[in-house]
Design a protein around this motif. Structure first.
Motif, PDB file in Angstrom:
ATOM      1  N   PRO A  35       0.730  -0.803  -0.002  1.00 26.65           N
ATOM      2  CA  PRO A  35      -0.045  -0.205  -0.595  1.00 26.65           C
ATOM      3  C   PRO A  35       1.142   1.141  -0.044  1.00 26.65           C
ATOM      4  N   GLU A  36       0.613   2.133  -0.477  1.00 23.57           N
ATOM      5  CA  GLU A  36       0.735   3.478  -0.611  1.00 23.57           C
ATOM      6  C   GLU A  36       0.146   4.186   0.533  1.00 23.57           C
ATOM      7  N   PRO A  37       0.807   5.079   1.000  1.00 22.84           N
ATOM      8  CA  PRO A  37       0.166   5.440   2.893  1.00 22.84           C
ATOM      9  C   PRO A  37      -0.578   6.642   2.746  1.00 22.84           C
ATOM     10  N   LEU A  41      -6.623   2.158   4.145  1.00 23.05           N
ATOM     11  CA  LEU A  41      -7.269   0.587   3.393  1.00 23.05           C
ATOM     12  C   LEU A  41      -8.595   0.468   2.913  1.00 23.05           C
ATOM     13  N   HIS A  42      -9.079   0.359   2.301  1.00 25.85           N
ATOM     14  CA  HIS A  42     -10.494  -0.077   1.589  1.00 25.85           C
ATOM     15  C   HIS A  42     -11.205  -0.793   1.894  1.00 25.85           C
ATOM     16  N   ILE A  43     -12.265  -1.185   1.444  1.00 27.32           N
ATOM     17  CA  ILE A  43     -12.094  -2.861   0.736  1.00 27.32           C
ATOM     18  C   ILE A  43     -11.871  -3.658  -0.878  1.00 27.32           C
ATOM     19  N   GLY A  44     -11.490  -2.986  -1.558  1.00 22.86           N
ATOM     20  CA  GLY A  44     -10.767  -3.875  -2.350  1.00 22.86           C
ATOM     21  C   GLY A  44      -8.677  -3.614  -2.304  1.00 22.86           C
ATOM     22  N   HIS A  45      -8.363  -2.646  -1.181  1.00 24.29           N
ATOM     23  CA  HIS A  45      -7.495  -2.968  -0.601  1.00 24.29           C
ATOM     24  C   HIS A  45      -7.537  -4.775  -0.181  1.00 24.29           C
ATOM     25  N   ALA A  46      -9.059  -4.682   0.589  1.00 18.52           N
ATOM     26  CA  ALA A  46      -8.647  -6.225   1.629  1.00 18.52           C
ATOM     27  C   ALA A  46      -8.769  -7.213   0.698  1.00 18.52           C
ATOM     28  N   CYS A 231      -0.637  -7.373  -8.929  1.00 18.78           N
ATOM     29  CA  CYS A 231      -1.200  -6.099  -8.819  1.00 18.78           C
ATOM     30  C   CYS A 231      -2.422  -5.776 -10.106  1.00 18.78           C
ATOM     31  N   THR A 232      -3.234  -4.910  -9.834  1.00 20.62           N
ATOM     32  CA  THR A 232      -4.616  -4.841 -10.754  1.00 20.62           C
ATOM     33  C   THR A 232      -4.112  -4.316 -12.067  1.00 20.62           C
ATOM     34  N   LEU A 233      -5.285  -4.935 -12.926  1.00 15.87           N
ATOM     35  CA  LEU A 233      -5.097  -4.226 -14.061  1.00 15.87           C
ATOM     36  C   LEU A 233      -4.445  -3.373 -14.719  1.00 15.87           C
ATOM     37  N   ARG A 261      -9.315  -5.627  -9.851  1.00 11.44           N
ATOM     38  CA  ARG A 261      -9.670  -4.797  -9.063  1.00 11.44           C
ATOM     39  C   ARG A 261     -11.247  -4.796  -8.905  1.00 11.44           C
ATOM     40  N   LEU A 262     -11.328  -4.519  -7.728  1.00 12.87           N
ATOM     41  CA  LEU A 262     -12.733  -5.054  -6.605  1.00 12.87           C
ATOM     42  C   LEU A 262     -13.606  -3.560  -6.653  1.00 12.87           C
ATOM     43  N   ASN A 263     -14.940  -3.949  -7.903  1.00  7.28           N
ATOM     44  CA  ASN A 263     -15.453  -2.180  -7.408  1.00  7.28           C
ATOM     45  C   ASN A 263     -16.987  -2.759  -6.969  1.00  7.28           C
ATOM     46  N   MET A 269     -14.379   3.781  -4.616  1.00  9.83           N
ATOM     47  CA  MET A 269     -12.708   3.047  -4.798  1.00  9.83           C
ATOM     48  C   MET A 269     -11.789   3.435  -4.925  1.00  9.83           C
ATOM     49  N   SER A 270     -11.828   4.609  -4.009  1.00  7.60           N
ATOM     50  CA  SER A 270      -9.974   5.906  -4.789  1.00  7.60           C
ATOM     51  C   SER A 270      -9.897   6.411  -2.513  1.00  7.60           C
ATOM     52  N   LYS A 271      -8.775   5.951  -2.634  1.00 11.12           N
ATOM     53  CA  LYS A 271      -8.974   6.690  -1.629  1.00 11.12           C
ATOM     54  C   LYS A 271      -7.999   8.216  -2.000  1.00 11.12           C
ATOM     55  N   ARG A 272      -8.230   8.734  -3.144  1.00 10.25           N
ATOM     56  CA  ARG A 272      -8.312   9.863  -3.535  1.00 10.25           C
ATOM     57  C   ARG A 272      -9.802  10.898  -3.620  1.00 10.25           C
TER      58      ARG A 272
HETATM   59  P1  ATP Z   1      -6.649   3.492  -4.498  1.00  8.15           P
HETATM   60  O1  ATP Z   1      -6.545   5.011  -5.947  1.00  8.15           O
HETATM   61  O2  ATP Z   1      -7.407   3.477  -3.858  1.00  8.15           O
HETATM   62  O3  ATP Z   1      -5.370   4.802  -3.725  1.00  8.15           O
HETATM   63  P2  ATP Z   1      -3.655   2.739  -5.530  1.00  8.15           P
HETATM   64  O4  ATP Z   1      -4.443   1.201  -6.460  1.00  8.15           O
HETATM   65  O5  ATP Z   1      -3.584   3.548  -5.719  1.00  8.15           O
HETATM   66  O6  ATP Z   1      -5.426   2.755  -4.764  1.00  8.15           O
HETATM   67  P3  ATP Z   1      -2.013   0.977  -3.022  1.00  8.15           P
HETATM   68  O7  ATP Z   1      -1.846   1.561  -1.813  1.00  8.15           O
HETATM   69  O8  ATP Z   1      -1.427   1.606  -4.189  1.00  8.15           O
HETATM   70  O9  ATP Z   1      -3.868   2.059  -3.540  1.00  8.15           O
HETATM   71  O10 ATP Z   1      -2.659   0.092  -3.253  1.00  8.15           O
HETATM   72  C1  ATP Z   1      -1.824  -1.484  -2.458  1.00  8.15           C
HETATM   73  C2  ATP Z   1      -2.504  -2.296  -2.973  1.00  8.15           C
HETATM   74  O11 ATP Z   1      -3.806  -3.207  -3.430  1.00  8.15           O
HETATM   75  C3  ATP Z   1      -1.859  -2.493  -4.735  1.00  8.15           C
HETATM   76  O12 ATP Z   1      -0.920  -3.929  -4.946  1.00  8.15           O
HETATM   77  C4  ATP Z   1      -3.673  -2.554  -5.390  1.00  8.15           C
HETATM   78  O13 ATP Z   1      -3.910  -3.428  -6.873  1.00  8.15           O
HETATM   79  C5  ATP Z   1      -4.336  -2.760  -4.615  1.00  8.15           C
HETATM   80  N1  ATP Z   1      -5.513  -2.714  -4.745  1.00  8.15           N
HETATM   81  C6  ATP Z   1      -5.870  -0.894  -4.578  1.00  8.15           C
HETATM   82  N2  ATP Z   1      -7.311  -1.264  -4.656  1.00  8.15           N
HETATM   83  C7  ATP Z   1      -7.759  -2.371  -5.202  1.00  8.15           C
HETATM   84  C8  ATP Z   1      -9.397  -3.091  -5.456  1.00  8.15           C
HETATM   85  N3  ATP Z   1      -9.820  -1.892  -5.633  1.00  8.15           N
HETATM   86  N4  ATP Z   1      -9.483  -3.924  -5.463  1.00  8.15           N
HETATM   87  C9  ATP Z   1      -8.299  -4.698  -5.587  1.00  8.15           C
HETATM   88  N5  ATP Z   1      -6.590  -4.745  -5.763  1.00  8.15           N
HETATM   89  C10 ATP Z   1      -7.133  -3.165  -5.020  1.00  8.15           C
END
Ligand code: ATP
Ligand code: MG
Length: 565
Positions: A35-37, A41-46, A231-233, A261-263, A269-272
């Motif tokens: 993760p980038e701090p 984290l959201h459920i996509g990260h889960a 990593c994601t697509l 990625r999970l939607n 579904m985005s930290k931003r």
């Molecule tokens: P965001 O856009 O929410 O900031 P990100 O991909 O930039 O997401 P990271 O902290 O870089 O966030 O992600 C850490 C890991 O989690 C990465 O390997 C990323 O591919 C994965 N990840 C992020 N979002 C999802 C998602 N919606 N579904 C599955 N994996 C995800």
């Protein structure tokens, strides 16, 4: 959608199995969650956590927690701490393998010098705008920078001075020297380093040049001996660059694998974007129970088991899709149905006086804690002359399908007695203030000895012993299944549901809930699953509704099955 009972093998596991078979990486499996701090984290990260730690577990390998902290202006220690807490809560353990990309800054710098010396990287004086203009498009090739052919010595000298802080932000970059006419735009001399005079939460002011994601990530993976970098697509098009850096440096080379990625419907579904919700005051914080952050879901009352179960059910694919929010709700219901103690709580109370019940008397009635699990035992519930029932369980003029309480009608009070409404009391505005009922002492426990049937069973709470509580009911945070779908010129915030939170302040709970502590979960009979909120106190307990009892997902599935057959 199919719903397998146990996780089937997925294409990533198949690839890894193949790698093990062919002896690649000596049969080792080592993944990482990176993760980038820059937010919670959201459920996509889960999904990514379950996948990476899950694969390590399945193949008796290892999984690292690595903070991808290459962007000092957006990153904070608070986020690092929350991420650690969330991963642990999800049930995973990185043991002693918590790393930071920033730990490798010196090594990355040395590798960059190596690439410059090999003629594979150069310092470029174009501005960010110029670089963009030179980059070309999907159909047009890029244009070479005039600095592309400056000497190795000059680049080395400038790169050293970039590090030393001689140049202002944005004035120069270090770029990989690949191919400005590549069909893959990521390969058109991508930036490896930028100048940024910013304090980093770990390295302080030691650095004023920071590596870009594509350069930092593959090297971090390599240094840690990662075997499969999942990593994601959206990174699929970056894989040639990932491979290029490692090939040019001729260092240990992990394999990058991408998945969808999970939607989830009804949410972003985005930290931003979450930052915008938090900063804009649209929610109370990152852990607002309406947020699909792990901390929000935790506060709402979700269990790690339910979230892991969701991740297992949705599986891993190579194609993007949107998961129905109802499936997440299905998962938590399924988990709590087994675990949660049943209690009675009246959310919108209406007073009921049992006029033939003796005054000043209380009796204790037996109630079952969980019909799904007899091992959870029984409890006593007090019954007395004055009670509360749900306001919506009474209608003065009941419509046809309404079988609950009405004037002259008899219903069952759960675990207690049959009661009949004999009088409706109103105030001067015509509002119903209380009901007068009679009870049948022969129906104690809720059964009639003469086999008399009633069509409804209501939950209730004895007034004298009732615990007053606040209950927060949640609806989806967005009105549209796809929150990004808004009128032109507007952004996702215009689709926020103005009624996503309803706060009830006069709820009456049975006394067993007097000392419920934050995080505890219950089923309030007939109204849903609830969790004690962190705002809760002895003076004022606060409950979040996790989910209603109505199972829309089961209905959807049933409907689909019927459609198919
Ligand atoms: P965001 O856009 O929410 O900031 P990100 O991909 O930039 O997401 P990271 O902290 O870089 O966030 O992600 C850490 C890991 O989690 C990465 O390997 C990323 O591919 C994965 N990840 C992020 N979002 C999802 C998602 N919606 N579904 C599955 N994996 C995800
Ligand atoms: Mg990111």
């Amino acid at each position: 959608m199919t719903m397998p009972d146990s996780a089937p093998s997925n294409f990533i596991q198949d690839l890894i199995t193949e790698d093990i078979k062919t002896g690649k990486y000596e049969g080792r499996v080592h993944t990482r969650f990176p993760p980038e701090p820059n937010g919670y984290l959201h459920i996509g990260h889960a999904k990514s956590i379950c996948l990476n730690f899950g694969i390590a577990k399945k193949f008796t390998g290892l999984c690292n927690l690595r903070f991808d902290d290459t962007n000092p202006t957006k990153e904070e220690v608070e986020y690092v701490e929350s991420i650690r807490e969330d991963v642990r809560w999800m049930g995973f353990d990185w043991e002693d393998r918590m790393y930071f990309a920033s730990d490798y800054f010196e090594q990355m710098y040395q590798y960059a010098v190596q690439l410059i010396k090999a003629g594979k990287a150069y310092v470029c004086d174009l501005t960010a705008d110029e670089i963009r203009q030179y980059r070309g498009t999907l159909t047009a090739p890029g244009k070479e920078s005039l600095y592309r052919n400056r000497s190795v010595e000059e680049s080395l000298n400038l790169f050293e001075r970039m590090r030393a802080g001689e140049f202002p932000d944005g004035s120069r970059t270090l770029r990989a020297r690949i191919d400005m006419s590549s069909g893959n735009i990521n390969m058109r001399d991508p930036v490896m380093y930028r100048i940024l005079h910013a304090e980093h939460h770990r390295t302080g002011t030691k650095w004023c040049i920071y590596p870009m994601y594509d350069y930092a990530h593959c090297i971090s993976d390599s240094i840690e001996g990662i075997t499969h970098s999942i990593c994601t697509l959206e990174f699929e098009d970056h894989r040639p660059l990932y491979d290029w850096f490692l090939d040019q440096l001729d260092i240990y080379h992990p394999r990058q694998i991408e998945f969808a990625r999970l939607n989830l419907s009804y949410t972003i579904m985005s930290k931003r974007k979450f930052i915008q919700l938090v900063d804009g005051g649209h929610v109370r914080g990152w852990d607002d129970p309406r947020m699909p952050t792990i901390s929000g879901l935790r506060r709402r009352g979700y269990t790690p088991e339910a979230i892991r179960n969701l991740c297992e059910r949705i599986g891993v694919a190579k194609r993007d899709s949107v998961v129905d929010m109802a499936l997440l709700e299905y998962c938590i219901r399924e988990d709590l149905n087994k675990k949660a103690r049943r209690v009675m709580a009246v959310l919108k109370p209406l007073k009921v006086v049992i006029i033939n019940y003796p005054e000043g008397t209380t009796e204790e009635l037996d109630a079952i804690n969980n019909p799904e699990d007899p091992g959870m035992g029984m409890r006593k519930v007090p019954f007395s002359r004055v009670l509360y029932i749900e306001r919506e369980d009474f209608r003065e003029a009941p419509p046809k399908q309404f079988f609950r309480l009405a004037p002259g009608r008899e219903v069952r009070l759960r675990y207690a007695y049959y009661i009949t409404c004999v009088n409706v009391v109103k105030d001067t505005d015509g509002e119903i203030t209380e009901l007068h009922c009679t009870y049948d002492p022969a129906t104690r426990g809720g059964d009639s000895p003469d086999g008399r049937k009633v069509k409804a069973t209501l939950h209730w709470v004895s007034a004298a012993q009732a615990v007053e509580a606040e209950v927060r009911l949640y609806d989806y945070l967005f009105l549209n299944p796809d929150p990004e779908e808004v009128e032109e010129g507007k952004d996702f915030r215009f689709g926020i549901n103005p009624n996503s939170l309803e706060t009830l302040t006069t709820c009456k709970l049975e006394p067993a809930l007097a000392d419920a502590t934050p995080g505890e979960r219950y089923q309030f009979e007939r109204t849903g699953y609830f969790c004690v909120d962190t705002d809760s106190s002895m003076e004022k307990p606060v409950f979040n509704r996790i989910v209603t009892l109505k199972d829309t997902w089961a209905k959807i599935e049933k409907g689909r099955k019927e459609e198919r057959s």
